[in-house]
Write a protein that holds these residues in place. Sequence first.
Motif, short mmCIF file in Angstrom:
data_model
loop_
_atom_site.label_atom_id
_atom_site.label_comp_id
_atom_site.label_asym_id
_atom_site.label_seq_id
_atom_site.Cartn_x
_atom_site.Cartn_y
_atom_site.Cartn_z
N ASP A 81 16.12 58.91 1.99
CA ASP A 81 17.54 58.93 2.38
C ASP A 81 18.02 60.35 2.67
O ASP A 81 18.75 60.58 3.63
CB ASP A 81 18.41 58.33 1.26
CG ASP A 81 18.10 56.87 0.99
OD1 ASP A 81 17.31 56.28 1.74
OD2 ASP A 81 18.67 56.33 0.02
N GLU A 82 17.62 61.29 1.80
CA GLU A 82 18.11 62.66 1.93
C GLU A 82 17.66 63.28 3.25
O GLU A 82 18.43 63.95 3.94
CB GLU A 82 17.59 63.51 0.77
CG GLU A 82 18.06 63.04 -0.60
CD GLU A 82 17.13 61.99 -1.23
OE1 GLU A 82 17.27 61.75 -2.45
OE2 GLU A 82 16.28 61.44 -0.49
N HIS A 89 22.05 63.31 11.27
CA HIS A 89 23.22 64.14 11.58
C HIS A 89 22.90 65.08 12.74
O HIS A 89 23.69 65.24 13.69
CB HIS A 89 23.62 64.93 10.34
CG HIS A 89 24.67 65.97 10.55
ND1 HIS A 89 25.92 65.69 11.08
CD2 HIS A 89 24.66 67.32 10.32
CE1 HIS A 89 26.63 66.80 11.16
NE2 HIS A 89 25.88 67.80 10.71
N ALA A 90 21.72 65.70 12.68
CA ALA A 90 21.31 66.59 13.76
C ALA A 90 21.15 65.84 15.07
O ALA A 90 21.60 66.30 16.13
CB ALA A 90 20.00 67.28 13.38
N SER A 371 25.48 73.30 11.47
CA SER A 371 26.81 72.83 11.06
C SER A 371 26.91 72.72 9.54
O SER A 371 27.95 73.07 8.95
CB SER A 371 27.13 71.49 11.72
OG SER A 371 26.27 70.47 11.25
N ALA A 372 25.84 72.25 8.88
CA ALA A 372 25.88 72.08 7.42
C ALA A 372 25.88 73.42 6.70
O ALA A 372 26.59 73.60 5.70
CB ALA A 372 24.70 71.22 6.97
N LEU A 373 25.10 74.38 7.20
CA LEU A 373 25.07 75.69 6.55
C LEU A 373 26.39 76.43 6.79
O LEU A 373 26.89 77.12 5.88
CB LEU A 373 23.90 76.51 7.08
CG LEU A 373 23.68 77.88 6.42
CD1 LEU A 373 23.49 77.75 4.92
CD2 LEU A 373 22.49 78.60 7.06
N ALA A 374 26.97 76.28 7.98
CA ALA A 374 28.27 76.90 8.24
C ALA A 374 29.32 76.36 7.28
O ALA A 374 30.15 77.11 6.74
CB ALA A 374 28.69 76.65 9.68
N HIS A 375 29.31 75.05 7.05
CA HIS A 375 30.23 74.42 6.09
C HIS A 375 29.99 74.99 4.69
O HIS A 375 30.94 75.31 3.96
CB HIS A 375 30.03 72.91 6.08
CG HIS A 375 30.77 72.19 5.01
ND1 HIS A 375 31.95 71.52 5.24
CD2 HIS A 375 30.52 72.03 3.68
CE1 HIS A 375 32.39 70.98 4.12
NE2 HIS A 375 31.54 71.27 3.15
N THR A 376 28.72 75.11 4.30
CA THR A 376 28.38 75.61 2.97
C THR A 376 28.89 77.03 2.77
O THR A 376 29.44 77.38 1.71
CB THR A 376 26.85 75.56 2.78
OG1 THR A 376 26.41 74.20 2.92
CG2 THR A 376 26.44 76.08 1.42
N PRO A 384 27.31 67.95 1.85
CA PRO A 384 26.59 66.80 1.29
C PRO A 384 25.20 66.59 1.89
O PRO A 384 24.29 66.11 1.21
CB PRO A 384 27.51 65.62 1.59
CG PRO A 384 28.88 66.22 1.65
CD PRO A 384 28.70 67.59 2.22
N TYR A 385 25.02 66.93 3.16
CA TYR A 385 23.72 66.73 3.79
C TYR A 385 22.65 67.67 3.28
O TYR A 385 21.46 67.38 3.39
CB TYR A 385 23.83 66.87 5.32
CG TYR A 385 24.53 65.71 6.00
CD1 TYR A 385 24.23 64.39 5.66
CD2 TYR A 385 25.48 65.92 6.98
CE1 TYR A 385 24.86 63.33 6.28
CE2 TYR A 385 26.12 64.87 7.62
CZ TYR A 385 25.81 63.57 7.26
OH TYR A 385 26.44 62.51 7.88
#
Length: 410
Positions: A81-82, A89-90, A371-376, A384-385
């Motif tokens: 799932d992870e 998402h990508a 996008s996920a690292l920018a959010h982090t 969450p991803y």
Amino acid sequence: MSPRTPGADLPEHPDSLWRSPEPERSYDVVIVGGGGHGLATAHYLAKNHGITNVAVLEKGWLAGGNMARNTTIIRSNYLWDESSAIYEHALQLWEGLEEDLGYPILFSQRGVLNLAHTLQDVRDSVRRVEANKLNGIDAEWLEPDEVRKICPVVNTSTDIRYPVLGATYQPRAGIAKHDYVAWGFARRADEAGIDLVQDCEVTGFDTDGDRVTGVRTTRGTISAGTVALCAAGHTSVLTDMLGIRVPVQSHPLQALVSELLEPVHPTVVMSNAVHVYVSQAHKGELVMGAGVDSYNGYGQRGAFHVIERQMAAAVELFPVFARAHLLRTWGGIVDTTPDASPIVGRTPYDNVYLNCGWGTGGFKATPGIGSALAHTIAHDEPHPYVAPFTLDRFVTGALVDEHGAAAVAH
């Protein structure tokens, strides 16, 4: 009038697509590594979070490392799932990326076949298809006659050493033009005012307690509010400077292309048993690769014995390619982890974020991890991803073992 080639739709280019600025003495965010992940993170910091006082530091030329050396396969059909969450998402971002960047990336959703050659392959593959379906990912199990319909040039005879017993298929998967992807991200980041600094190698870090205060480079020391390490195969070189031990090994990964051929290969085919994957690029060359070299190293060139095995495997699956000529070989440096999953998130330093360990899956993750690292970085908490992929999972034992879906299946 001759037909237009796929690359003929590039917009008119100025002399440069981005500036070549001298680095400032201070930035809110310093990203180390000017490949796909670093450039994508910079783009999404500006686009999604309005953070533009950012520098991307690249020791060579932009996107001259793995971004220039990968084999461009994009898919999201991972087992757990992870993993499927971040890669899906990508993939969804890939589907709108050309419009987002305002730049052609030649994203071709031609589908990906993962062949099964043994009964255990079949069991594992069907399991992965059902797991993908539970996660809302397009996945199918195909019998040999269905494989032949999708890819007529693959050898589905029953009297060969590794007969094709079936395959998983993801129709939305495909390939993109890696250089155009990098140029699109770089262009957008530059337009937002982000400094893309080439020929700027990191030589050390200044620290104060549990914070990094500056990045020492061949072009001077740069103060940084936050540092993000996106250096792929050279990650451990940087973390060693900070005294951080990471469970990452760097291996050469070799690939090759053939001479230009007429379009004959309509999809992407991978085989863990025969140990090769093959696609046909937009210009017509066959793009082939296999698994990583067994030794650790930073070599970026091919080796004859590896090429010989790759060609033998390719001809086993595709007898029609037996007389194709080799045009060019090269190597990249992949960063692998014990569970074949990435490491993303915090480090022992409060303001340093790590993004590494993508192994052979870095290119397909580019917009997703950006996008996920920018959010982090912007929110100072894991998206969450990427939350399952923290460094401390190697202490807690909460591994995400993707060896079966990674391996040679890039």
